[in-house]
Design a protein around this motif. Sequence first.
Motif, PDB file in Angstrom:
ATOM      1  N   ILE A   4       0.849  -1.190   0.000  1.00 27.19           N
ATOM      2  CA  ILE A   4       0.000   0.000   0.000  1.00 27.19           C
ATOM      3  C   ILE A   4       0.887   1.244   0.000  1.00 27.19           C
ATOM      4  N   ILE A   5       0.485   2.237  -0.773  1.00 27.10           N
ATOM      5  CA  ILE A   5       1.116   3.548  -0.734  1.00 27.10           C
ATOM      6  C   ILE A   5       0.048   4.546  -0.312  1.00 27.10           C
ATOM      7  N   SER A   6       0.330   5.305   0.719  1.00 33.61           N
ATOM      8  CA  SER A   6      -0.598   6.352   1.145  1.00 33.61           C
ATOM      9  C   SER A   6      -0.494   7.516   0.179  1.00 33.61           C
ATOM     10  N   ALA A   7      -1.612   7.891  -0.379  1.00 30.38           N
ATOM     11  CA  ALA A   7      -1.635   8.997  -1.338  1.00 30.38           C
ATOM     12  C   ALA A   7      -1.771  10.319  -0.591  1.00 30.38           C
ATOM     13  N   PRO A   8      -1.214  11.390  -1.138  1.00 31.10           N
ATOM     14  CA  PRO A   8      -1.391  12.706  -0.517  1.00 31.10           C
ATOM     15  C   PRO A   8      -2.868  13.097  -0.513  1.00 31.10           C
ATOM     16  N   ASP A   9      -3.242  13.973   0.406  1.00 30.23           N
ATOM     17  CA  ASP A   9      -4.639  14.407   0.509  1.00 30.23           C
ATOM     18  C   ASP A   9      -5.140  15.087  -0.759  1.00 30.23           C
ATOM     19  N   ASP A  10      -4.238  15.729  -1.499  1.00 30.64           N
ATOM     20  CA  ASP A  10      -4.651  16.457  -2.697  1.00 30.64           C
ATOM     21  C   ASP A  10      -4.511  15.630  -3.977  1.00 30.64           C
ATOM     22  N   VAL A  48      11.912  -8.002 -16.141  1.00 26.33           N
ATOM     23  CA  VAL A  48      10.718  -7.201 -16.378  1.00 26.33           C
ATOM     24  C   VAL A  48       9.836  -7.253 -15.133  1.00 26.33           C
ATOM     25  N   VAL A  49       9.316  -6.084 -14.763  1.00 28.30           N
ATOM     26  CA  VAL A  49       8.391  -5.983 -13.636  1.00 28.30           C
ATOM     27  C   VAL A  49       7.056  -5.519 -14.180  1.00 28.30           C
ATOM     28  N   GLU A  50       5.999  -6.228 -13.824  1.00 30.35           N
ATOM     29  CA  GLU A  50       4.642  -5.810 -14.171  1.00 30.35           C
ATOM     30  C   GLU A  50       4.004  -5.232 -12.918  1.00 30.35           C
ATOM     31  N   VAL A  51       3.454  -4.033 -13.054  1.00 30.53           N
ATOM     32  CA  VAL A  51       2.864  -3.328 -11.917  1.00 30.53           C
ATOM     33  C   VAL A  51       1.395  -3.060 -12.210  1.00 30.53           C
ATOM     34  N   ARG A  52       0.546  -3.292 -11.219  1.00 30.19           N
ATOM     35  CA  ARG A  52      -0.874  -2.978 -11.308  1.00 30.19           C
ATOM     36  C   ARG A  52      -1.214  -2.086 -10.116  1.00 30.19           C
ATOM     37  N   ILE A  53      -1.846  -0.953 -10.397  1.00 27.47           N
ATOM     38  CA  ILE A  53      -2.181   0.014  -9.356  1.00 27.47           C
ATOM     39  C   ILE A  53      -3.690   0.215  -9.350  1.00 27.47           C
ATOM     40  N   SER A  54      -4.259   0.170  -8.160  1.00 29.88           N
ATOM     41  CA  SER A  54      -5.677   0.476  -7.991  1.00 29.88           C
ATOM     42  C   SER A  54      -5.810   1.337  -6.737  1.00 29.88           C
ATOM     43  N   GLU A  55      -7.013   1.800  -6.492  1.00 28.04           N
ATOM     44  CA  GLU A  55      -7.249   2.668  -5.345  1.00 28.04           C
ATOM     45  C   GLU A  55      -8.232   2.004  -4.403  1.00 28.04           C
ATOM     46  N   GLY A  58      -8.779   5.679  -0.641  1.00 27.89           N
ATOM     47  CA  GLY A  58      -7.859   6.798  -0.735  1.00 27.89           C
ATOM     48  C   GLY A  58      -6.398   6.407  -0.802  1.00 27.89           C
ATOM     49  N   ASP A  59      -6.100   5.158  -0.502  1.00 29.52           N
ATOM     50  CA  ASP A  59      -4.729   4.662  -0.629  1.00 29.52           C
ATOM     51  C   ASP A  59      -4.569   3.956  -1.970  1.00 29.52           C
ATOM     52  N   LEU A  60      -3.327   3.749  -2.360  1.00 28.41           N
ATOM     53  CA  LEU A  60      -3.041   3.043  -3.596  1.00 28.41           C
ATOM     54  C   LEU A  60      -2.592   1.630  -3.276  1.00 28.41           C
ATOM     55  N   VAL A  61      -3.187   0.683  -3.952  1.00 27.44           N
ATOM     56  CA  VAL A  61      -2.827  -0.720  -3.797  1.00 27.44           C
ATOM     57  C   VAL A  61      -1.962  -1.085  -4.993  1.00 27.44           C
ATOM     58  N   VAL A  62      -0.758  -1.544  -4.702  1.00 35.32           N
ATOM     59  CA  VAL A  62       0.193  -1.880  -5.752  1.00 35.32           C
ATOM     60  C   VAL A  62       0.433  -3.383  -5.729  1.00 35.32           C
ATOM     61  N   ASP A  68      12.346  -6.824  -9.063  1.00 32.91           N
ATOM     62  CA  ASP A  68      12.711  -5.660  -8.261  1.00 32.91           C
ATOM     63  C   ASP A  68      12.197  -5.772  -6.832  1.00 32.91           C
ATOM     64  N   LYS A  69      12.911  -5.115  -5.929  1.00 34.74           N
ATOM     65  CA  LYS A  69      12.498  -5.034  -4.532  1.00 34.74           C
ATOM     66  C   LYS A  69      11.374  -4.014  -4.397  1.00 34.74           C
ATOM     67  N   GLN A  70      10.615  -4.135  -3.325  1.00 37.00           N
ATOM     68  CA  GLN A  70       9.486  -3.236  -3.083  1.00 37.00           C
ATOM     69  C   GLN A  70       9.914  -1.771  -3.108  1.00 37.00           C
ATOM     70  N   GLU A  71      11.048  -1.457  -2.548  1.00 35.65           N
ATOM     71  CA  GLU A  71      11.532  -0.071  -2.508  1.00 35.65           C
ATOM     72  C   GLU A  71      11.682   0.518  -3.912  1.00 35.65           C
ATOM     73  N   LEU A  72      12.192  -0.257  -4.844  1.00 35.81           N
ATOM     74  CA  LEU A  72      12.381   0.223  -6.208  1.00 35.81           C
ATOM     75  C   LEU A  72      11.049   0.368  -6.946  1.00 35.81           C
ATOM     76  N   ILE A  73      10.144  -0.557  -6.716  1.00 27.62           N
ATOM     77  CA  ILE A  73       8.820  -0.481  -7.340  1.00 27.62           C
ATOM     78  C   ILE A  73       8.064   0.721  -6.787  1.00 27.62           C
ATOM     79  N   ASP A  74       8.148   0.914  -5.479  1.00 30.02           N
ATOM     80  CA  ASP A  74       7.514   2.062  -4.830  1.00 30.02           C
ATOM     81  C   ASP A  74       8.020   3.363  -5.452  1.00 30.02           C
ATOM     82  N   ARG A  75       9.311   3.483  -5.674  1.00 30.29           N
ATOM     83  CA  ARG A  75       9.905   4.680  -6.264  1.00 30.29           C
ATOM     84  C   ARG A  75       9.350   4.919  -7.672  1.00 30.29           C
TER      85      ARG A  75
END
Length: 132
Positions: A4-10, A48-55, A58-62, A68-75
Amino acid sequence: MRFIISAPDDFSFLATIQAHGWMQLPPFLWRPEFGILSYAYETESGGVVEVRISEAGGDLVVDAEGPDKQELIDRRVRRVLQLDHSLADFHTYCVTDSKLAHIPEKRLGRMLRSSTLWEDTIKVIATSNTTW
């Protein structure tokens, strides 16, 4: 892996994806029926890394598959969605103009980017003077 990535309020996931036509260009795939933005990228080691992002709430589910490690994908996700860019000054300006006041209310101001500057550059050059 899933994280999970916390998205900014805006931040608005949908507004960012729909801000311009990048979602229509590979390696992006926008699946509105599922609310999922997918893309793939090549790692420095050639994997190759395949990434899927949903919401969700209010948070982002990755969801990601690849070496790749989580830190690199997060970046990469943060770059693609411009999550670390402050819009405070821009939104403060917008509220001073009645024609722009809707921008902070709708959490607008970000645009989808590619996961690398190189890819953004190529897309800008290749799509100049075209219609989506």
